[in-house]
Design a protein around this motif. Structure first.
Motif, mmCIF file in Angstrom:
data_model
loop_
_atom_site.group_PDB
_atom_site.id
_atom_site.type_symbol
_atom_site.label_atom_id
_atom_site.label_comp_id
_atom_site.label_asym_id
_atom_site.label_seq_id
_atom_site.Cartn_x
_atom_site.Cartn_y
_atom_site.Cartn_z
ATOM 1 N N TYR A 34 0.839 -1.188 0.000
ATOM 2 C CA TYR A 34 0.000 0.000 0.000
ATOM 3 C C TYR A 34 0.883 1.251 0.000
ATOM 4 O O TYR A 34 1.946 1.270 0.616
ATOM 5 N N ARG A 91 0.951 -5.056 4.078
ATOM 6 C CA ARG A 91 -0.071 -5.533 5.001
ATOM 7 C C ARG A 91 -0.729 -6.787 4.470
ATOM 8 O O ARG A 91 -1.035 -6.905 3.285
ATOM 9 N N THR A 96 -5.794 -7.685 11.390
ATOM 10 C CA THR A 96 -6.893 -6.854 11.881
ATOM 11 C C THR A 96 -7.157 -5.651 10.998
ATOM 12 O O THR A 96 -8.093 -4.912 11.240
ATOM 13 N N GLY A 97 -6.314 -5.427 10.020
ATOM 14 C CA GLY A 97 -6.505 -4.291 9.151
ATOM 15 C C GLY A 97 -5.636 -3.117 9.519
ATOM 16 O O GLY A 97 -5.628 -2.125 8.822
ATOM 17 N N LYS A 98 -4.909 -3.210 10.609
ATOM 18 C CA LYS A 98 -4.129 -2.061 11.040
ATOM 19 C C LYS A 98 -2.941 -1.830 10.119
ATOM 20 O O LYS A 98 -2.382 -2.764 9.550
ATOM 21 N N LEU A 99 -2.609 -0.585 9.948
ATOM 22 C CA LEU A 99 -1.477 -0.178 9.131
ATOM 23 C C LEU A 99 -0.358 0.289 10.048
ATOM 24 O O LEU A 99 -0.586 1.093 10.944
ATOM 25 N N ILE A 100 0.825 -0.218 9.813
ATOM 26 C CA ILE A 100 1.988 0.194 10.593
ATOM 27 C C ILE A 100 2.838 1.097 9.707
ATOM 28 O O ILE A 100 3.380 0.649 8.690
ATOM 29 N N PHE A 101 2.955 2.356 10.106
ATOM 30 C CA PHE A 101 3.669 3.337 9.308
ATOM 31 C C PHE A 101 5.142 3.367 9.684
ATOM 32 O O PHE A 101 5.487 3.404 10.865
ATOM 33 N N GLY A 102 6.001 3.355 8.660
ATOM 34 C CA GLY A 102 7.415 3.605 8.869
ATOM 35 C C GLY A 102 7.670 5.091 8.804
ATOM 36 O O GLY A 102 6.751 5.906 8.975
ATOM 37 N N THR B 32 -14.605 -1.001 11.748
ATOM 38 C CA THR B 32 -13.371 -0.858 12.518
ATOM 39 C C THR B 32 -12.847 0.567 12.395
ATOM 40 O O THR B 32 -12.840 1.130 11.310
ATOM 41 N N PHE B 34 -9.549 3.135 13.820
ATOM 42 C CA PHE B 34 -8.206 3.126 14.362
ATOM 43 C C PHE B 34 -7.844 4.532 14.846
ATOM 44 O O PHE B 34 -8.251 5.521 14.245
ATOM 45 N N TYR B 36 -4.516 6.976 15.803
ATOM 46 C CA TYR B 36 -3.081 7.154 15.686
ATOM 47 C C TYR B 36 -2.687 8.445 16.395
ATOM 48 O O TYR B 36 -3.482 9.376 16.547
ATOM 49 N N SER B 43 6.584 9.778 12.455
ATOM 50 C CA SER B 43 5.565 9.064 11.715
ATOM 51 C C SER B 43 4.333 8.823 12.594
ATOM 52 O O SER B 43 4.343 9.115 13.794
ATOM 53 N N LEU B 44 3.290 8.304 11.987
ATOM 54 C CA LEU B 44 2.090 7.968 12.743
ATOM 55 C C LEU B 44 2.347 6.725 13.582
ATOM 56 O O LEU B 44 2.947 5.760 13.117
ATOM 57 N N LEU B 46 0.299 3.870 15.750
ATOM 58 C CA LEU B 46 -1.015 3.315 16.057
ATOM 59 C C LEU B 46 -1.186 3.207 17.566
ATOM 60 O O LEU B 46 -0.329 2.671 18.260
ATOM 61 N N THR B 49 -7.097 -0.084 18.169
ATOM 62 C CA THR B 49 -8.058 -0.521 17.159
ATOM 63 C C THR B 49 -9.381 -0.756 17.867
ATOM 64 O O THR B 49 -9.414 -1.414 18.918
ATOM 65 N N SER B 97 -12.474 1.773 8.515
ATOM 66 C CA SER B 97 -12.501 0.803 7.427
ATOM 67 C C SER B 97 -13.729 -0.082 7.556
ATOM 68 O O SER B 97 -14.332 -0.192 8.617
ATOM 69 N N GLY B 103 -12.022 -2.885 2.605
ATOM 70 C CA GLY B 103 -11.208 -3.236 3.753
ATOM 71 C C GLY B 103 -10.068 -2.280 4.017
ATOM 72 O O GLY B 103 -9.396 -2.384 5.037
ATOM 73 N N GLN B 105 -8.236 1.497 4.666
ATOM 74 C CA GLN B 105 -8.555 2.555 5.610
ATOM 75 C C GLN B 105 -8.647 3.930 4.964
ATOM 76 O O GLN B 105 -7.882 4.259 4.067
#
Lengths: 111, 116
Positions: A34, A91, A96-102, B32, B34, B36, B43-44, B46, B49, B97, B103, B105
């Motif tokens: 993504y 991803r 769970t759908g969560k996005l982990i940003f670098g 769902t 989220f 952040y 950066s963001l 998390l 959830t 989402s 699905g 976000q």
């Protein structure tokens, strides 16, 4: 989810193509790539995503290498409004759908 | 695309007070959401959830008693920062989402919190 590696910053001349690389050498077979971007003090904006085929939409193109270990986001004609931080995220659709940003790549488009 | 809003867009409060931030999905039902947090030049990160009608799942290191999350309906989630302190000053961003959105976000515009 697989980690990604991106250059910290890049410059691009207005009107030229911006090519933003991303390495994701530990990507699994079912993980998507993504791309999001975040303009200063705004929420992230979805750009494009793909699994293994190259993808194109009205904003950008996504080129994924055959081994899927890296990809490139292409903004074909960058404008000043494309100045932003670009995030490449890998991803799995089954999580769970969560996005982990670098840390992303800060793209500066210059006149 | 799907639209997510946040309110307020910015808030200034005194240390020790609580602040509530709302996140709404305007044109779809978000199963769902989220939350952040983003500090300057970072950066963001998390925080949690939340699924509609159930308790939020917090990321490691995030205090659930300090950051209260409620997801009472399919279009609304709230984040309450309790007993805020200056170190809680940050940019808070929500996303939403649903299966109906493929699905992936969609993000809100963010809320800038400054604690004096």
């Amino acid at each position: 989810d697989a980690k990604t590696t991106q250059p910290t910053s890049m410059d691009c001349a207005e009107g030229r193509a911006a090519n933003l690389p991303c390495n994701h050498s530990t990507i699994s077979g079912n993980e998507y790539v993504y791309w999001y971007r975040q303009i200063h003090s705004q929420g992230p904006q979805y750009i494009i995503h793909g699994l293994k085929n190259n993808e194109t939409n009205e904003m950008a193109s996504l080129i994924i290498t055959e081994d899927r270990k890296s990809s490139t986001l292409i903004l074909p004609h960058a404008t000043l409004r494309d100045t932003a931080v670009y995030y490449c995220i890998v991803r799995s659709p089954s999580n769970t759908g969560k996005l982990i940003f670098g840390q992303g790549t800060t793209l500066q488009v210059k006149p | 695309g799907a639209v997510v809003s946040q309110h307020p867009s910015w808030v200034i409060c005194k240390s020790g007070t609580s602040v509530k931030i709302e996140c709404r999905s305007l044109d779809f039902q978000a199963t769902t959401m989220f939350w952040y947090r983003q500090f300057p030049k970072q950066s963001l990160m998390l925080m949690a959830t939340s699924n509609e009608g159930s308790k939020a799942t917090y990321e490691q290191g995030v205090e659930k008693d300090k950051f209260l999350i409620n997801h009472a309906s399919l279009t609304l989630s709230t984040l309450t920062v309790t007993s805020a302190h200056p170190e809680d000053s940050s940019f808070y961003i929500c996303s939403a989402s649903a299966l109906a959105t493929g699905g992936w976000q969609f993000f809100g515009p963010g809320t800038r919190l400054t604690v004096l």
